[in-house]
Write a protein that holds these residues in place. Structure first.
Motif, short mmCIF file in Angstrom:
data_model
loop_
_atom_site.label_atom_id
_atom_site.label_comp_id
_atom_site.label_asym_id
_atom_site.label_seq_id
_atom_site.Cartn_x
_atom_site.Cartn_y
_atom_site.Cartn_z
N GLU A 27 0.83 -1.20 0.00
CA GLU A 27 0.00 0.00 0.00
C GLU A 27 0.87 1.25 0.00
O GLU A 27 1.92 1.30 0.62
N GLN A 28 0.39 2.27 -0.71
CA GLN A 28 1.08 3.55 -0.78
C GLN A 28 0.14 4.67 -0.35
O GLN A 28 -1.06 4.46 -0.21
N ARG A 29 0.70 5.86 -0.11
CA ARG A 29 -0.10 7.03 0.23
C ARG A 29 0.51 8.25 -0.44
O ARG A 29 1.68 8.25 -0.80
N VAL A 30 -0.30 9.29 -0.59
CA VAL A 30 0.14 10.52 -1.23
C VAL A 30 0.57 11.50 -0.15
O VAL A 30 -0.13 11.70 0.84
N VAL A 31 1.74 12.09 -0.34
CA VAL A 31 2.24 13.13 0.55
C VAL A 31 2.07 14.44 -0.19
O VAL A 31 2.69 14.65 -1.23
N ALA A 38 7.07 19.09 -4.61
CA ALA A 38 6.20 18.28 -5.47
C ALA A 38 5.42 17.28 -4.61
O ALA A 38 5.85 16.91 -3.53
N VAL A 39 4.28 16.86 -5.11
CA VAL A 39 3.51 15.80 -4.46
C VAL A 39 4.29 14.51 -4.65
O VAL A 39 4.84 14.24 -5.72
N LYS A 40 4.35 13.67 -3.61
CA LYS A 40 5.07 12.40 -3.69
C LYS A 40 4.12 11.26 -3.34
O LYS A 40 3.19 11.44 -2.57
#
Length: 65
Positions: A27-31, A38-40
């Motif tokens: 699972e990943q998430r947006v920072v 920049a958005v990561k």
């Protein structure tokens, strides 16, 4: 409220779709980004953009098992 927020409807009606890493399946998430950042997208467990080496060893190559 932005146009996209109005189109999506109330936040209580939006479902959260998990982000899954295409390389290791974790699972990943947006920072969110900010001024000059920049958005990561990072792994939820580690907070790192890169996959863990052990996870890559278990991942199927090219979508095959």
């Amino acid at each position: 409220m932005t146009l996209s927020e109005r189109a999506a409807g109330p936040s209580s009606h939006r479902s959260r779709i998990p982000l899954i890493c295409p390389r290791c399946g974790k699972e990943q998430r947006v920072v969110p980004g900010g001024a000059g950042r920049a958005v990561k997208v990072v792994h939820a467990g580690t907070g790192q953009e890169a996959c863990e080496p052990g996870d890559l060893a278990r991942a199927p190559e090219n979508g095959t098992s």
